[in-house]
Motif scaffolding. Structure first.
Motif, PDB file in Angstrom:
ATOM      1  N   LEU A  94       0.821  -1.220   0.000  1.00 53.71           N
ATOM      2  CA  LEU A  94       0.000   0.000   0.000  1.00 53.71           C
ATOM      3  C   LEU A  94       0.853   1.269   0.000  1.00 53.71           C
ATOM      4  O   LEU A  94       0.441   2.287  -0.558  1.00 53.71           O
ATOM      5  CB  LEU A  94      -0.957   0.003   1.208  1.00 53.71           C
ATOM      6  CG  LEU A  94      -2.130  -0.984   1.114  1.00 53.71           C
ATOM      7  CD1 LEU A  94      -2.894  -1.053   2.435  1.00 53.71           C
ATOM      8  CD2 LEU A  94      -3.090  -0.614  -0.028  1.00 53.71           C
ATOM      9  N   TYR A 135     -13.870  -3.025   3.440  1.00 51.83           N
ATOM     10  CA  TYR A 135     -13.989  -3.013   1.978  1.00 51.83           C
ATOM     11  C   TYR A 135     -15.433  -3.017   1.463  1.00 51.83           C
ATOM     12  O   TYR A 135     -15.655  -2.887   0.266  1.00 51.83           O
ATOM     13  CB  TYR A 135     -13.188  -4.168   1.372  1.00 51.83           C
ATOM     14  CG  TYR A 135     -11.709  -3.965   1.626  1.00 51.83           C
ATOM     15  CD1 TYR A 135     -11.020  -2.959   0.963  1.00 51.83           C
ATOM     16  CD2 TYR A 135     -11.027  -4.722   2.567  1.00 51.83           C
ATOM     17  CE1 TYR A 135      -9.686  -2.722   1.219  1.00 51.83           C
ATOM     18  CE2 TYR A 135      -9.679  -4.492   2.831  1.00 51.83           C
ATOM     19  CZ  TYR A 135      -9.019  -3.492   2.147  1.00 51.83           C
ATOM     20  OH  TYR A 135      -7.703  -3.243   2.403  1.00 51.83           O
ATOM     21  N   ARG A 180      -6.438   0.730   8.107  1.00 46.87           N
ATOM     22  CA  ARG A 180      -5.257  -0.093   8.375  1.00 46.87           C
ATOM     23  C   ARG A 180      -4.562   0.298   9.665  1.00 46.87           C
ATOM     24  O   ARG A 180      -4.116  -0.545  10.436  1.00 46.87           O
ATOM     25  CB  ARG A 180      -4.276  -0.011   7.206  1.00 46.87           C
ATOM     26  CG  ARG A 180      -4.721  -0.833   6.012  1.00 46.87           C
ATOM     27  CD  ARG A 180      -4.959  -2.277   6.439  1.00 46.87           C
ATOM     28  NE  ARG A 180      -5.584  -3.033   5.382  1.00 46.87           N
ATOM     29  CZ  ARG A 180      -4.913  -3.766   4.515  1.00 46.87           C
ATOM     30  NH1 ARG A 180      -3.610  -3.825   4.570  1.00 46.87           N
ATOM     31  NH2 ARG A 180      -5.557  -4.449   3.589  1.00 46.87           N
ATOM     32  N   GLU A 214      -2.707 -10.457  -7.657  1.00 46.82           N
ATOM     33  CA  GLU A 214      -3.679 -10.450  -6.554  1.00 46.82           C
ATOM     34  C   GLU A 214      -3.946 -11.875  -6.079  1.00 46.82           C
ATOM     35  O   GLU A 214      -3.988 -12.139  -4.882  1.00 46.82           O
ATOM     36  CB  GLU A 214      -4.999  -9.799  -6.983  1.00 46.82           C
ATOM     37  CG  GLU A 214      -4.965  -8.283  -7.106  1.00 46.82           C
ATOM     38  CD  GLU A 214      -4.821  -7.573  -5.757  1.00 46.82           C
ATOM     39  OE1 GLU A 214      -4.997  -8.208  -4.700  1.00 46.82           O
ATOM     40  OE2 GLU A 214      -4.512  -6.376  -5.769  1.00 46.82           O
TER      41      GLU A 214
HETATM   42  C1  LIG Z   1      -2.518  -6.608  -2.494  1.00 43.36           C
HETATM   43  C2  LIG Z   1      -3.698  -5.734  -2.267  1.00 43.36           C
HETATM   44  N1  LIG Z   1      -4.597  -5.597  -3.239  1.00 43.36           N
HETATM   45  C3  LIG Z   1      -5.667  -4.818  -3.063  1.00 43.36           C
HETATM   46  C4  LIG Z   1      -5.862  -4.136  -1.889  1.00 43.36           C
HETATM   47  C5  LIG Z   1      -7.084  -3.279  -1.695  1.00 43.36           C
HETATM   48  O1  LIG Z   1      -6.794  -1.969  -1.873  1.00 43.36           O
HETATM   49  C6  LIG Z   1      -4.890  -4.285  -0.894  1.00 43.36           C
HETATM   50  N2  LIG Z   1      -5.009  -3.639   0.282  1.00 43.36           N
HETATM   51  N3  LIG Z   1      -3.824  -5.087  -1.117  1.00 43.36           N
END
Ligand SMILES: Cc1ncc(CO)c(N)n1
Length: 215
Positions: free
Chosen positions: A49, A159, A82, A201
């Motif tokens: 991030l 989310y 976070r 991902e």
């Molecule tokens: C690897 C990854 N992909 C997507 C998100 C969502 O933003 C995240 N936090 N981390």
């Protein structure tokens, strides 16, 4: 003309399916995931991030002023949620910074920068989109199940929150605007950037589950 992001729907659906079946996500949802595994994920995702946010700022400078301002703001979207989770498990700045980045997180970040460097802002924005879109889709599916572990449910809830859904829509709009500003080859490059991000991902869950290290 078809809205560009609708051409990516099959790919994101596939990635959502694969992710929903990943042991990391299954155990996050059931509550069986060891806390040490989730802690590893949060550390690696913090590396991710941090780079992701910086990249938003960098790409923003290449976009029309309106989109640039939106993108720049989007990059900071997850910070508050976070930081709360980090506090809950006693994860401090020093541990976050000193823990080395793992191979898959490194590859994913490197891919995103490569897209900007090699193909430019349009491909780079497409490379950012799976991050928003996947987490949004996945959380909508899983939040209703209610993980028995509060922290894990908090993760899903962050989310499904309205502001993250809005962010996903804003990111799609930017990608569509970019798609309309490039030629057919540019759109192919955007599709490829999106697909590669989807690949990483999917790998990110397994990286965390295995607590992957450099060998
Ligand atoms: C690897 C990854 N992909 C997507 C998100 C969502 O933003 C995240 N936090 N981390």
């Amino acid at each position: 003309m078809t809205v560009f992001t609708t051409t990516l729907t099959a790919t994101i659906n596939q990635t959502t399916e694969t992710s929903a079946r990943a042991p990391f996500i299954q155990q996050l949802s059931s509550g069986d995931l060891p806390l040490a595994t989730f802690r590893y994920y949060l550390i690696q995702d913090n590396h991710y991030l941090t780079a992701f946010n910086r990249l938003h700022q960098e790409i923003a400078t290449y976009l029309p002023a309106n989109e640039g301002a939106i993108l720049s703001h989007l990059g900071e979207g997850e910070d508050a949620a976070r930081q709360r989770m980090h506090r809950e498990i006693g994860l401090g700045m020093q541990e976050l910074q000193e823990t080395p980045i793992a191979p898959n997180a490194y590859s994913y970040i490197t891919h995103m920068y490569y897209q900007l460097d090699r193909y430019g802002a349009a491909a780079a924005t497409a490379g950012l989109l799976p991050c928003y879109w996947l987490y949004s889709e996945l959380a909508q599916r899983l939040a209703v199940k209610h993980s028995p572990v509060h922290l894990y449910q908090e993760f899903f809830d962050s989310y499904t929150a309205a502001d993250f859904t809005t962010s996903t829509e804003q990111m799609k709009a930017i990608v569509n605007q970019q798609a309309a500003s490039v030629d057919e080859l540019g759109r192919q490059q955007m599709t490829r950037a999106f697909q590669i991000s989807c690949y990483y991902e999917e790998q990110f869950w397994q990286m965390a589950f295995d607590q992957q290290e450099w060998q």
